[in-house]
Design an enzyme around this catalytic site. Structure first.
Site, PDB file in Angstrom:
ATOM      1  N   LYS A  67      -5.698 -12.873  -8.123  1.00 53.34           N
ATOM      2  CA  LYS A  67      -6.960 -12.857  -7.387  1.00 53.34           C
ATOM      3  C   LYS A  67      -7.906 -11.774  -7.930  1.00 53.34           C
ATOM      4  CE  LYS A  67      -8.316 -11.712  -2.677  1.00 53.34           C
ATOM      5  NZ  LYS A  67      -7.912 -11.344  -1.337  1.00 53.34           N
ATOM      6  N   LYS A 101     -11.423  -6.079  -5.535  1.00 50.34           N
ATOM      7  CA  LYS A 101     -12.427  -5.025  -5.637  1.00 50.34           C
ATOM      8  C   LYS A 101     -11.807  -3.715  -6.090  1.00 50.34           C
ATOM      9  CE  LYS A 101     -12.577  -4.453  -0.591  1.00 50.34           C
ATOM     10  NZ  LYS A 101     -13.399  -4.439   0.605  1.00 50.34           N
ATOM     11  N   LYS A 120       0.823  -1.211   0.000  1.00 47.29           N
ATOM     12  CA  LYS A 120       0.000   0.000   0.000  1.00 47.29           C
ATOM     13  C   LYS A 120       0.854   1.256   0.000  1.00 47.29           C
ATOM     14  CE  LYS A 120      -4.346  -1.681   1.849  1.00 47.29           C
ATOM     15  NZ  LYS A 120      -5.330  -1.572   2.934  1.00 47.29           N
TER      16      LYS A 120
END
Ligand code: TRP
Length: 331
Positions: free
Chosen positions: A195, A198, A113
């Protein structure tokens, strides 16, 4: 009772995907009959990256409505919004003093992040795992159902619990991660080696629980497939394997049954069939979510009751913690 408390949370940032549904919500559903479950909307975690305030508020309610629409029963489990229970922040503060900056800097998700939001590497982003430890430890949790990407965070929560117990005496139960089965892992429709996320930048990569029928059908039509024409589960066919997994999950079948069903059929027939199945399964959930969102009084009542129940459980643990660390609490 041993092994009976379950805790999990999801951030109300971004729309949930069918991967979240199969990988987490469905597993929560199975647990609510057997365990005392606490499920939270982790809005305090969400603000560690920039959020639009109005959107954050809206998504928090949407997420709560979605859970209920999926079958999470607020009578059976404690469904609540993290920021409505002040003990999360309070316990986080205490745990901060038992957590080393070095170990937070080494966390995989923090590094990812920090790289992605290089202009906003704030203290909250680094403290994220400690807040998550506070979430879990406040409820004397036994099991934490999470995806693979969150196991390192649960590991740290365990370390912090053990550290606290060693320093101040037995206070926290040491929780265990319950990692979702590999089989139910759903990959991106555009890059099946990764994966489904979202927050994917490619809008065709993820199917959201809020996508309408046409969008769902279009995304599946455009899904990346593999060379050859056979519809079978194989390491050499990540695209088709992913679609088979999705189909099986939503049709309530095994992947073997799905393979047999599409034997001798081509991709041209298979892809729309997957889309139809997913759209059919989501339609009643979407209708129910919409109905709940229109009934703000009911939804607000459910969340207030959830927060109240969570507050009572959290207060017990926090008061013990304050006593152990030597905080004055009145007479
Ligand atoms: N970090 C989790 C995620 O993004 C959400 C979360 C917050 C959580 N607190 C938690 C998950 C406590 C399990 C337990 O998926």
């Amino acid at each position: 009772m041993e092994g009976n408390i379950v805790y999990s949370a999801v951030q109300p940032s971004g729309n949930l995907t069918i991967g979240n549904y199969v990988g987490s919500i469905r597993n929560w559903l199975k647990m609510q009959d057997e365990y005392a479950c606490f499920f939270a909307m982790a809005n305090m975690h969400a603000i560690t990256v920039r959020q639009d305030p109005a959107e954050l508020r809206r998504r928090t309610l949407e997420l709560a409505a979605l859970y209920i629409a999926c079958g999470i029963d607020p009578e059976k489990c404690t469904l609540y919004v993290q920021s409505q229970v002040p003990q999360h922040a309070e316990l986080c503060w205490v745990l901060n003093s038992l957590t080393y900056v070095g170990e937070m800097e080494r966390m995989t998700q923090y590094k990812d992040k920090a790289a992605k939001h290089a202009d906003n590497i704030n203290m909250g982003l680094m403290d994220y795992p400690v807040l998550m430890a506070a979430d879990i430890l406040l409820y004397q949790t036994d099991l934490v159902p999470v995806g693979q990407d969150q196991t390192q965070h649960v590991e740290i929560a365990r370390d912090i619990a053990v550290r606290f117990n060693n320093r101040y005496g037995e206070t926290f139960k040491v929780p265990k991660a319950l990692v979702m089965k590999q089989g139910a892992k759903i990959a991106s429709l555009q890059d099946p080696l990764h994966k489904m996320s979202k927050s994917d930048e490619n809008p065709n990569a993820s199917v959201f629980l809020t996508d309408d029928r046409d969008t769902i059908l279009r995304k599946f039509r455009r899904a990346v497939t593999d060379s050859g024409s056979e519809i079978r589960l194989s390491g050499e066919k990540p695209g088709i394997s992913n679609l088979l997994t999705i189909y099986a999950s939503f049709a309530g079948k095994t992947t073997e049954e799905a393979e047999r069903e599409f034997e001798g059929k081509g991709y041209g027939e298979f892809k729309p069939a997957v889309g139809e199945t997913v759209a059919d399964a989501l339609a009643p959930i979407q209708a129910e979510q919409k109905r709940l969102l229109a009934d703000k009084a009911y939804l607000g009542g459910v969340l207030a009751a959830g927060a109240e129940r969570a507050y009572k459980a959290a207060r017990k643990t926090l008061s013990k913690v304050y006593r152990k660390v030597g905080f004055y609490q009145g007479d």
